[in-house]
Scaffold this motif. Structure first.
Motif, PDB file in Angstrom:
ATOM      1  N   PRO A 141      95.063 -28.426 -26.145  1.00 47.39           N
ATOM      2  CA  PRO A 141      96.148 -27.452 -26.268  1.00 47.39           C
ATOM      3  C   PRO A 141      96.314 -26.553 -25.039  1.00 47.39           C
ATOM      4  CG  PRO A 141      94.288 -26.824 -27.642  1.00 47.39           C
ATOM      5  CD  PRO A 141      94.006 -28.198 -27.154  1.00 47.39           C
ATOM      6  N   GLN A 142      95.251 -26.355 -24.289  1.00 45.91           N
ATOM      7  CA  GLN A 142      95.313 -25.461 -23.131  1.00 45.91           C
ATOM      8  C   GLN A 142      95.526 -26.218 -21.815  1.00 45.91           C
ATOM      9  OE1 GLN A 142      95.401 -22.163 -23.603  1.00 45.91           O
ATOM     10  NE2 GLN A 142      95.300 -22.690 -25.787  1.00 45.91           N
ATOM     11  N   ASN A 143      95.727 -27.509 -21.893  1.00 50.82           N
ATOM     12  CA  ASN A 143      95.984 -28.337 -20.705  1.00 50.82           C
ATOM     13  C   ASN A 143      94.869 -28.209 -19.669  1.00 50.82           C
ATOM     14  OD1 ASN A 143      98.553 -29.307 -21.632  1.00 50.82           O
ATOM     15  ND2 ASN A 143      99.435 -27.325 -21.074  1.00 50.82           N
ATOM     16  N   GLN A 144      93.651 -28.489 -20.128  1.00 52.28           N
ATOM     17  CA  GLN A 144      92.474 -28.373 -19.267  1.00 52.28           C
ATOM     18  C   GLN A 144      91.907 -29.723 -18.845  1.00 52.28           C
ATOM     19  OE1 GLN A 144      91.275 -25.157 -18.282  1.00 52.28           O
ATOM     20  NE2 GLN A 144      93.312 -24.764 -19.120  1.00 52.28           N
ATOM     21  N   GLN A 145      92.375 -30.808 -19.439  1.00 54.48           N
ATOM     22  CA  GLN A 145      91.796 -32.117 -19.170  1.00 54.48           C
ATOM     23  C   GLN A 145      92.808 -32.992 -18.406  1.00 54.48           C
ATOM     24  OE1 GLN A 145      89.715 -33.868 -22.619  1.00 54.48           O
ATOM     25  NE2 GLN A 145      90.162 -31.961 -23.706  1.00 54.48           N
ATOM     26  N   PRO A 146      92.484 -33.355 -17.162  1.00 55.73           N
ATOM     27  CA  PRO A 146      93.440 -34.101 -16.338  1.00 55.73           C
ATOM     28  C   PRO A 146      94.003 -35.347 -17.007  1.00 55.73           C
ATOM     29  CG  PRO A 146      91.616 -33.357 -14.984  1.00 55.73           C
ATOM     30  CD  PRO A 146      91.249 -33.014 -16.401  1.00 55.73           C
ATOM     31  N   ALA A 147      93.161 -36.156 -17.628  1.00 57.30           N
ATOM     32  CA  ALA A 147      93.648 -37.407 -18.220  1.00 57.30           C
ATOM     33  C   ALA A 147      94.667 -37.148 -19.320  1.00 57.30           C
ATOM     34  CB  ALA A 147      92.479 -38.229 -18.760  1.00 57.30           C
ATOM     35  N   LEU A 194      99.429 -29.104 -12.882  1.00 52.96           N
ATOM     36  CA  LEU A 194      98.683 -30.071 -12.083  1.00 52.96           C
ATOM     37  C   LEU A 194      98.052 -29.417 -10.860  1.00 52.96           C
ATOM     38  CD1 LEU A 194     100.980 -33.245 -12.225  1.00 52.96           C
ATOM     39  CD2 LEU A 194      99.002 -32.683 -13.631  1.00 52.96           C
ATOM     40  N   ALA A 195      98.747 -28.441 -10.272  1.00 52.66           N
ATOM     41  CA  ALA A 195      98.176 -27.737  -9.113  1.00 52.66           C
ATOM     42  C   ALA A 195      96.928 -26.951  -9.513  1.00 52.66           C
ATOM     43  CB  ALA A 195      99.224 -26.809  -8.503  1.00 52.66           C
ATOM     44  N   PRO A 219      89.140 -31.114  -7.422  1.00 51.38           N
ATOM     45  CA  PRO A 219      89.748 -31.502  -6.142  1.00 51.38           C
ATOM     46  C   PRO A 219      89.563 -32.970  -5.782  1.00 51.38           C
ATOM     47  CG  PRO A 219      87.757 -30.212  -5.788  1.00 51.38           C
ATOM     48  CD  PRO A 219      88.057 -30.134  -7.248  1.00 51.38           C
ATOM     49  N   GLN A 220      88.622 -33.644  -6.417  1.00 51.49           N
ATOM     50  CA  GLN A 220      88.393 -35.052  -6.123  1.00 51.49           C
ATOM     51  C   GLN A 220      89.149 -35.989  -7.055  1.00 51.49           C
ATOM     52  OE1 GLN A 220      86.655 -35.689  -3.306  1.00 51.49           O
ATOM     53  NE2 GLN A 220      86.637 -33.445  -3.179  1.00 51.49           N
ATOM     54  N   ASP A 221      89.896 -35.419  -7.977  1.00 59.12           N
ATOM     55  CA  ASP A 221      90.666 -36.246  -8.911  1.00 59.12           C
ATOM     56  C   ASP A 221      92.055 -36.469  -8.329  1.00 59.12           C
ATOM     57  OD1 ASP A 221      91.943 -37.520 -10.969  1.00 59.12           O
ATOM     58  OD2 ASP A 221      91.244 -36.160 -12.540  1.00 59.12           O
ATOM     59  N   TYR A 222      92.223 -37.550  -7.587  1.00 61.95           N
ATOM     60  CA  TYR A 222      93.484 -37.793  -6.884  1.00 61.95           C
ATOM     61  C   TYR A 222      94.554 -38.392  -7.789  1.00 61.95           C
ATOM     62  CZ  TYR A 222      90.760 -36.573  -2.825  1.00 61.95           C
ATOM     63  OH  TYR A 222      89.982 -35.886  -1.937  1.00 61.95           O
ATOM     64  N   SER A 223      94.197 -38.660  -9.043  1.00 60.98           N
ATOM     65  CA  SER A 223      95.240 -39.048  -9.993  1.00 60.98           C
ATOM     66  C   SER A 223      96.195 -37.882 -10.235  1.00 60.98           C
ATOM     67  CB  SER A 223      94.619 -39.510 -11.312  1.00 60.98           C
ATOM     68  OG  SER A 223      93.924 -38.445 -11.948  1.00 60.98           O
ATOM     69  N   LEU A 224      95.712 -36.653  -9.993  1.00 56.32           N
ATOM     70  CA  LEU A 224      96.588 -35.484 -10.116  1.00 56.32           C
ATOM     71  C   LEU A 224      97.633 -35.476  -9.003  1.00 56.32           C
ATOM     72  CD1 LEU A 224      93.781 -32.913 -10.976  1.00 56.32           C
ATOM     73  CD2 LEU A 224      95.532 -33.778 -12.543  1.00 56.32           C
ATOM     74  N   SER A 225      97.257 -35.970  -7.819  1.00 55.98           N
ATOM     75  CA  SER A 225      98.241 -36.099  -6.733  1.00 55.98           C
ATOM     76  C   SER A 225      99.318 -37.109  -7.117  1.00 55.98           C
ATOM     77  CB  SER A 225      97.546 -36.547  -5.449  1.00 55.98           C
ATOM     78  OG  SER A 225      96.612 -35.583  -5.009  1.00 55.98           O
ATOM     79  N   HIS A 283      93.520 -42.554  -1.198  1.00 52.15           N
ATOM     80  CA  HIS A 283      92.296 -42.681  -2.000  1.00 52.15           C
ATOM     81  C   HIS A 283      92.386 -43.840  -2.990  1.00 52.15           C
ATOM     82  CE1 HIS A 283      92.019 -38.595  -0.366  1.00 52.15           C
ATOM     83  NE2 HIS A 283      90.712 -38.781  -0.442  1.00 52.15           N
ATOM     84  N   GLN A 284      93.152 -44.882  -2.588  1.00 54.63           N
ATOM     85  CA  GLN A 284      93.232 -46.144  -3.314  1.00 54.63           C
ATOM     86  C   GLN A 284      93.768 -45.985  -4.737  1.00 54.63           C
ATOM     87  OE1 GLN A 284      90.170 -45.499  -1.325  1.00 54.63           O
ATOM     88  NE2 GLN A 284      91.600 -46.372   0.163  1.00 54.63           N
ATOM     89  N   LEU A 285      94.642 -45.029  -4.924  1.00 56.33           N
ATOM     90  CA  LEU A 285      95.328 -44.881  -6.211  1.00 56.33           C
ATOM     91  C   LEU A 285      96.809 -45.168  -6.001  1.00 56.33           C
ATOM     92  CD1 LEU A 285      93.745 -41.632  -7.699  1.00 56.33           C
ATOM     93  CD2 LEU A 285      93.317 -43.989  -8.402  1.00 56.33           C
TER      94      LEU A 285
END
Length: 402
Positions: A55-61, A115-116, A123-129, A168-170
């Protein structure tokens, strides 16, 4: 930074990593359930499952899955931050319902800000980019939200965020296509080529990538290299309008390669799909005039009949004949329209104007003068006094005065 401080920070990171893994793992059932509901076109129910899981949008996936649902399946959107979803009934489609009035459950999500914030934490989760690239790409396509940014700025953000993911190969065929599209939309054909080629390599069945690659190569004056990609897009497209566009571009490429038979075949295929397409008829006329084909008058007539009061049409027809030095043929064509031209002042005035201009070019001022007078009379009924046409008419009347 002291050794103690560095060790303390490292310990905190090591302590947080298991928690992150637990959080992402705990979301797995919700993600699976949401995917199942999405496949059933129950988009509202899928989003509710994800809202309950995070509910708080804390999990990137989870947030990225929410973003996908909202951007792909919204039926209404407000500033691209509030999205209306619905579980679709049998026979309903997003395309038919989007923008229509209805009862939709609204979901608030400031996607770029969320997302920002997550990027700062992970910072290492480039799926957010990649997610940010998805957002800005969709914002460009729908022309909604991000009103403080120009289209060029949005396109550069697409390139920036997708580029970071690619480093980063995504990414997938759509993200590479998005980069190519963003470059091409800003008039940068050369840097669009490599991402379009990568998109095709990842998904050879996606027709937009070879179509736009062919267009980029056309801009780069490499028609021979472009032809196979135009052919591929023509084969892959099923939508009649897109198929017609691909056939027309293929015809244009063959024209550039001075292969008139192949050009005409492709253009006629396009015309079969869109019988009243201006660009296709113009190309067919240009091809016929250039090759001195007997059907030039047929194509000129069909182009003229689209809108006998269109100044651009008159100018295009005259330019095509002029490019081949066929002034007499152009004058003969326009003169042949006089008996059957519509009675509207615009259509009459423009036709007489161009007949007059062509007669002057043919050194026949006596024949031109009555057409200048007729053009002046008719155009005064529909054009403003400062229209540049009247200056040309006045000059023509002065030069054709007995």
């Amino acid at each position: 930074m002291s050794l103690f401080t560095r060790l303390t920070r490292l310990l905190l990171v090591l302590l947080l990593l298991p928690q992150l893994g637990v959080a992402q793992g705990a979301a797995a059932p919700a993600l699976a359930q949401a995917a199942k509901l999405e496949a059933e076109k129950k988009y509202e129910s899928a989003c509710k499952i994800l809202d309950q899981a995070d509910p708080q949008n804390q999990q990137p996936a989870v947030v990225l899955e929410k973003e996908k649902l909202l951007l792909r399946y919204y039926l209404i959107a407000i500033n691209f931050k509030a999205f209306g979803l619905k579980d679709l009934a049998p026979g309903e489609t997003v395309e038919r319902l989007r923008g229509q009035q209805g009862k939709y459950s609204m979901h608030l999500l400031d996607i770029p800000a969320t997302l920002a914030q997550l990027q700062k934490r992970f910072p290492q989760d480039y799926s957010l980019s990649q997610g940010l690239g998805d957002y800005y790409y969709r914002a460009v396509l729908c022309h909604c939200g991000e009103q403080d940014k120009t289209e060029a700025q949005l396109l550069d953000l697409v390139i920036e965020h997708y580029g970071r993911a690619h480093t980063h190969q995504l990414g997938d065929y759509m993200t590479y296509y998005g980069v190519g599209y963003a470059h091409l939309a800003q008039g940068r054909a050369q840097p669009s080529v490599a991402p379009f080629e990568k998109s095709i390599a990842l998904n050879p069945q996606y027709p937009d990538a070879p179509y736009n690659l062919a267009y980029a190569l056309l801009q780069l004056k490499e028609p021979a290299r472009a032809v196979p990609f135009a052919q591929t897009s023509l084969r892959l497209y099923t939508d009649p309008e897109m198929k017609a566009d691909a056939a027309r571009m293929l015809g244009t490429l063959y024209q550039r390669l001075q292969q008139p038979a192949e050009a005409k075949k492709a253009l006629l295929q396009s015309l079969d799909l869109q019988p009243a397409n201006y660009a296709t008829l113009r190309n067919l006329l240009e091809l016929a005039v250039t090759t001195h084909a007997p059907d030039a008058t047929t194509w000129a007539t069909r182009l003229y009949q689209l809108n006998p009061a269109d100044d651009q049409m008159f100018s295009d027809i005259m330019d095509i004949y002029q490019a081949q030095g066929q002034w007499a043929e152009a004058e003969a064509f326009f003169s042949s329209r006089l008996p059957t031209a519509p009675a509207q002042p615009g259509a009459q005035g423009l036709l007489h104007f161009y007949v007059a201009i062509l007669n002057m070019q043919l050194q026949r001022p006596k024949e031109a003068r009555p057409h200048f007078l007729a053009a002046q009379r008719e155009l005064k009924k529909v054009a403003k006094p400062d229209n540049p046409l009247f200056q040309i008419i006045d000059k023509g009347l002065a030069e054709s005065k007995p």
